[in-house]
Scaffold this active site. Structure first.
Site, PDB file in Angstrom:
ATOM      1  N   HIS A  59      38.789  52.711  23.338  1.00 53.46           N
ATOM      2  CA  HIS A  59      38.872  52.520  21.895  1.00 53.46           C
ATOM      3  C   HIS A  59      37.450  52.558  21.331  1.00 53.46           C
ATOM      4  CE1 HIS A  59      42.896  50.173  22.465  1.00 53.46           C
ATOM      5  NE2 HIS A  59      43.111  51.462  22.260  1.00 53.46           N
TER       6      HIS A  59
ATOM      7  N   HIS B  95      35.552  48.275  24.607  1.00 54.32           N
ATOM      8  CA  HIS B  95      35.740  47.515  25.857  1.00 54.32           C
ATOM      9  C   HIS B  95      37.126  47.723  26.469  1.00 54.32           C
ATOM     10  CE1 HIS B  95      31.960  45.539  24.916  1.00 54.32           C
ATOM     11  NE2 HIS B  95      32.446  45.160  23.752  1.00 54.32           N
ATOM     12  N   HIS B  96      37.778  48.844  26.149  1.00 53.75           N
ATOM     13  CA  HIS B  96      39.143  49.052  26.618  1.00 53.75           C
ATOM     14  C   HIS B  96      39.263  50.363  27.403  1.00 53.75           C
ATOM     15  CE1 HIS B  96      40.455  46.374  23.006  1.00 53.75           C
ATOM     16  NE2 HIS B  96      40.030  45.666  24.035  1.00 53.75           N
ATOM     17  N   LEU B  97      38.467  50.503  28.435  1.00 50.61           N
ATOM     18  CA  LEU B  97      38.504  51.705  29.281  1.00 50.61           C
ATOM     19  C   LEU B  97      39.790  51.728  30.103  1.00 50.61           C
ATOM     20  CD1 LEU B  97      34.838  51.546  30.573  1.00 50.61           C
ATOM     21  CD2 LEU B  97      35.745  53.238  28.978  1.00 50.61           C
TER      22      LEU B  97
END
Length: 563
Positions: A293, A487-489
């Site tokens: 994101h 922070h949403h890999l």
């Protein structure tokens, strides 16, 4: 626990992160199973892991944070992006924002439509409920008895309330429950915090250590060992070999899992050979499809220090915050600093493209943006509690606009055969021009909210790159200067149908082309979702546990009121 070399377990789990702790706990419920969980970091019991407001002590701490960095991003003015990743039992749940947020139903139903039967919303809802122990929610969407405790966000004040009122004035609806029947709207979030304690997956699922579960910490897994094409053991950096008679489960996250697969000979054959690794299975999708994101940050100055979380940086206030939390689990230290979200759509009302965070302080999270700021001695302790970057938190309001389903995807690749070397990370932000066009529209809409009198009366206007960024070129320039990771890999070793050439896993999370090996974590997700990943990764691991044990899946649930 000291092991003999080549000791054999039924199941070996490589990685004690958000998914690994869940799987270890569930597999060990059957006392006949001998389970080993191996984690490169520590035990995850540090004081500032447990303290929700202690993120600044975790973020950037090499003992607790892997501290990955991307290659220069050509579409972000050649800036590198810092990727914090938890390094202890609990994985990245030790450093996340503690927001309990699932995807929308369509995210998961798309997976089912892709040929992944059993992974639709109705299939996953029972696992969300089994994992959740909600302290403030009841009804068909929530569980009350699960290990992962959730509650309403604690740090909710005048600025959060003003933002909600401003959003409503600009036409957004008020939501009481983001994980209920609707998603587009604004409201107060639920947190993975209980009685003032951060609910990492280790804290939630590994409260006790059953005799049939061996937990090894500070043991980095170098590679998976194979007998022909069957995974039989893992080898750690200390030379310890731990064998599995049934299965090995890889749970090292969106960065670590594809790296471990490639180091073990599973991945794009040419890339492996170029890095001195003998390919076992040519799987071109390993390390591809990396999704995130992308987040654009807009900052607003303010003179209201008394309304900002930044006020806690002063030594006396920081000490009070810590003491309140230590003795009572109360006060602002016992809650996440994120309390309000807005989900905004520019096309389909029930499928929002943006998740917007409002934080009543200004922080610089990207470690790669400049040197550390010198801090007065009386603020040096307090800034570590709050600030997650190199600079002090300042009074003001920060708006973070996350693009939820980006079309731009990136890669994880090897930088040689050495397991201690970090992989090459390229999120490839804004490589698809449609993402940039969406972000321009999203920025415009959110700025309108911030101009509403309900919230604008608390600010002195935009600052930094956004000050006076009015025409299209200026807005694009500000986006490129302020964008960084949400922070949403995920999705870098994705599950997919048989006819998907880039699928790494089948619908049971088994690695294609080999036996005895599964992957379960954010890397397994077929596509990006609308919201934070932690709740979904935990539900994924709950379902994976049933698949591994050969148990029937929980009965599907389809509430009458759907998203």
């Amino acid at each position: 626990m000291k092991l003999k070399n080549d000791e054999v377990f039924d199941y070996v789990i490589a990685g004690g992160g958000s998914a690994g702790c869940v799987i270890a706990s569930r597999l060990a419920e059957n006392k006949k199973n001998k389970v080993c969980l191996i984690e490169a970091g520590g035990k995850g019991k540090d004081l500032f892991i447990k303290m929700p407001a202690g993120n600044g002590f975790v973020f950037g701490n090499p003992k607790l944070d892997w501290g990955y960095t991307s290659v220069s991003q050509k579409n972000l003015n050649n800036r590198s992006i810092y990727f914090p990743r938890g390094k202890s039992l609990g994985g990245s749940s030790i450093v996340n924002g503690m927001i309990y947020m699932r995807g929308v139903s369509r995210d998961y139903d798309i997976w089912r439509q892709m040929g992944l039967n059993g992974w639709g919303y109705a299939d996953l809802l029972p696992y969300f409920k089994r994992s959740q122990g909600s302290l403030n929610r009841k009804g068909v969407y929530h569980g009350q008895e699960g290990p992962l405790k959730t509650d309403i966000s604690r740090n909710y004040g005048k600025l959060e309330d003003a933002f909600i009122k401003a959003a409503i004035r600009e036409g957004h609806r008020k939501l009481d429950d983001f994980n209920g029947g609707n998603r587009s709207g604004v409201g107060r979030v639920d947190s993975t915090v209980s009685k003032g304690i951060r609910q990492t997956s280790a804290i939630a699922y590994l409260k006790t250590n059953p005799s049939n579960l061996c937990i090894l910490t500070n043991k980095h897994v170098n590679r998976i060992l194979f007998d022909k094409k069957r995974a039989v053991a893992v080898e750690t950096s200390s030379g310890l070999v731990v064998r599995a008679s049934k299965e090995i489960i890889v749970s090292q996250g969106a960065i670590g899992s594809p790296q471990l697969l490639m180091l073990s000979g599973i991945g794009p054959a040419q890339h492996l050979s170029e890095n001195g690794i003998q390919p076992i299975v040519d799987l071109p999708g390993v390390g591809k499809n990396l999704a995130d994101h992308v987040d654009v940050s807009i900052q607003y100055g303010s003179r209201y220090l008394n309304l900002s979380h930044a006020r806690h940086q002063r030594l006396d206030k920081a000490a009070l915050l810590l003491l309140q939390w230590l003795f009572k689990g109360s006060g602002p230290g016992g809650g996440s600093l994120f309390s309000v979200n807005l989900f905004h759509s520019i096309r389909e009302p029930e499928n929002p493209e943006f998740q917007v965070y409002m934080t009543p302080m200004i922080i610089e999270e990207n470690f790669e943006n400049g040197r550390s700021e010198k801090v007065p001695w009386f603020q040096s302790f307090g800034r570590k509690i709050l600030a997650r970057g190199r600079k002090m938190a300042k009074p003001g309001i920060q708006i973070d606009i996350n693009l939820e389903r980006p079309r731009s995807t990136g890669t994880i690749s090897l930088d040689g055969p050495n397991p201690s070397s970090y992989p090459i990370i390229d999120p490839n932000y804004f490589s698809d021009d449609r993402d940039l066009e969406d972000m321009i529209k999203g920025v415009k809409d959110i700025r309108e909210i911030m101009m509403n009198e309900e919230i604008s009366k608390f600010t002195v206007g935009e600052i930094g790159f956004w000050k006076d960024a009015n025409d299209r070129d200026e807005i694009i320039r500000a986006i490129r200067e302020t964008a960084y990771t949400g922070h949403h890999l995920c999705s870098s070793a994705k599950m997919g149908a048989e006819n998907d050439p880039l699928a790494v896993l089948d619908k049971e999370l088994k690695v294609k082309g080999v036996a005895g090996l599964r992957v379960c974590d954010a890397s397994s997700m077929p596509t990006q979702i609308t919201g934070n990943l932690y709740a979904t990764v935990v539900a994924f691991a709950e379902k994976a546990s049933d698949l591994i044990l050969g148990r029937d899946s929980l009965r599907s649930e389809n509430p009458m009121e759907i998203y």
